[in-house]
Design an enzyme around this catalytic site. Sequence first.
Site, PDB file in Angstrom:
ATOM      1  N   LYS A 193     -51.248  32.529  -1.857  1.00 25.34           N
ATOM      2  CA  LYS A 193     -52.412  31.888  -1.873  1.00 25.34           C
ATOM      3  C   LYS A 193     -52.902  31.242  -3.229  1.00 25.34           C
ATOM      4  O   LYS A 193     -51.953  31.323  -4.139  1.00 25.34           O
ATOM      5  CB  LYS A 193     -53.323  33.662  -1.547  1.00 25.34           C
ATOM      6  CG  LYS A 193     -53.027  34.125  -0.355  1.00 25.34           C
ATOM      7  CD  LYS A 193     -53.872  33.574   0.790  1.00 25.34           C
ATOM      8  CE  LYS A 193     -53.264  33.717   2.169  1.00 25.34           C
ATOM      9  NZ  LYS A 193     -53.574  35.123   2.674  1.00 25.34           N
TER      10      LYS A 193
HETATM   11  C1  LIG Z   1     -53.482  35.776   3.866  1.00 27.43           C
HETATM   12  C2  LIG Z   1     -54.783  36.033   4.861  1.00 27.43           C
HETATM   13  C3  LIG Z   1     -55.180  37.262   5.237  1.00 27.43           C
HETATM   14  C4  LIG Z   1     -54.562  38.484   4.811  1.00 27.43           C
HETATM   15  O1  LIG Z   1     -54.282  38.747   3.654  1.00 27.43           O
HETATM   16  P1  LIG Z   1     -53.349  39.715   3.100  1.00 27.43           P
HETATM   17  O2  LIG Z   1     -53.453  39.800   1.634  1.00 27.43           O
HETATM   18  O3  LIG Z   1     -51.834  38.844   3.150  1.00 27.43           O
HETATM   19  O4  LIG Z   1     -53.126  40.890   3.773  1.00 27.43           O
HETATM   20  C5  LIG Z   1     -56.277  37.296   6.205  1.00 27.43           C
HETATM   21  N1  LIG Z   1     -56.801  36.191   6.757  1.00 27.43           N
HETATM   22  C6  LIG Z   1     -56.242  34.978   6.368  1.00 27.43           C
HETATM   23  C7  LIG Z   1     -56.932  33.741   7.057  1.00 27.43           C
HETATM   24  C8  LIG Z   1     -55.392  35.033   5.531  1.00 27.43           C
HETATM   25  O5  LIG Z   1     -54.774  33.731   5.286  1.00 27.43           O
END
Ligand SMILES: *Cc1c(COP(=O)(O)O)cnc(C)c1O
Length: 391
Positions: A193
Site C-alpha cells: 500500500k
Molecule cells: C488492501 C485492501 C483491503 C484490506 O487491507 P488488508 O490490510 O490487506 O487487510 C481492503 N480493501 C481494499 C480495497 C484493499 O485494497
Amino acid sequence: MTAEVSALTVPFFTQSATFSGLWPITRRHIVEVIQNGKYSHGRKVLELERALAAYTGAAHVVGVNSGTDALVLLLRACGLRPGDEVVVPAFSFIASASSVVLAGGEPVFADIEPDGYGLDPASVAAVAGPRARFVMPVHLFHHLADLTGLAEVARGLDLTVVEDSAEAIGMRHNGAHAGLLGAGGVLSFFPTKTLGALGDAGAVITNDPVIAETVGALRHHGRFGRTIDNFPGISTGTGAVGVNSKMDDVQAAVLLAKLDRLEADIRRRAVLARRYADGLAGVPGVRKLPSVLPRRASVRGVFYVYVVEVDRRDELAAHLAGRGIGTETYYPTPLHLQPCFARLGHRPGDFPHAEAASRRTLALPLYPDLPLGDVDRVCAAIRSFYLGERA
Ligand SMILES: *Cc1c(COP(=O)(O)O)cnc(C)c1O
C-alpha cells in the site's frame, strides 16, 4: 536466476532502497519500542495514531491488525446488526465484501461507474432493498469514488456511508481525507500500500468518538470498563464480544519512519504515472490510461497503483513476465462471481462494468523506488507487444 537477468528485472514491487534510506530513523523508533517494553498495542502505536490523526485530520485513529479487521470492526461499531445489508461494489478486493459477512451482515453487490472504478450511485439505488442499512464506497487504485453522488443516494435511502479507504491514504475530497466523508473509513498498511509496513497493520479513522471508542474496545477483546495501559480514553463500550486485533509496535515504528516522507512518495508516484502516460499514449491495444488529473477539481487522487485497461490482458502480462517485468491483475474475478458468494445467485452479465474491468485491468510497477528508466522499459515492452518490432 543469473545476476545478469536479475539486473534487467523490473519487479512489480520493492522498497528495499526506501528501507535502507530510512533505516537510521526506523531503528531509533524500534529501539524505543524495545525500551518501552510493550511490543503490541503499546506506546508506539499510540504515537502512530496521533501522527496519522494529524496527517489525515481525523479526530480519531484506532490502530488494528489489518485493513480487513478495520472494516469488520468499523461496521460492527457503526451498529451493523445480524442480517443487515451493505451495498458494496462488485469490482474490488475481496475484503470489501468478506468484511461484511465477518461482521454479521449480508453484502449486496452494485456495479461500478462506466468511466471509473467507484460504486455507481444509480446502481446502488437500483439494488438497495428494505434491509439495506449501509453503503460502502471503495476508493480503488488512484482516485476517489463519486462521494457526492453516493452521499445523495445514501441520504435518500437512509444508508450509513462506511468507506473502504484501505487504498486511499493521501486522497482528499474538498480537503477532507478519504474515509472521513461518512461515518468512518479504514487504512491498510499492507506492505504494497502507499504507506506500507513490514507486515500487516491497519487502522480505523473517524470523527465520531463513540465509533472510535467501540473499535478501540473491540480490537482488544472488548475490554470494557477496564482502563488499558496507555489508552486511558478507551475504557467503556457496548458489551459486545471483541477480538484480538492489536497493532504491533514494530509495525508502528516502521510506519512512523515512513510517514515523514509520505507526501514526497506521493509526488514521486505522480511523476512515475506521468511518465507512463507519456510512454503509452496512442499505443493500440491500450484502451485506457488512468487520468493524471483528478476528474473533479475538488478531488486529490493518489497513484497507489498504475492500472491500465488493455486488450489481450493475460497475453500482455505473460509477454512482460518473459521480459522480467512484474505485473498484477487487480482483480481477475469480480466479487459477485466469487465462489464464496455463490449462494447470492449472481450470473455473468449482472454487473457489466465490473466484469469488463476484471477482464481488462492490469497493474504496472509503480513505487517510489522505481527508476524512470524502468518505466520507459515497461512502456517499450508494451509497445513491442502491440506493435511488434516497429516499436
Ligand atoms: C488492501 C485492501 C483491503 C484490506 O487491507 P488488508 O490490510 O490487506 O487487510 C481492503 N480493501 C481494499 C480495497 C484493499 O485494497
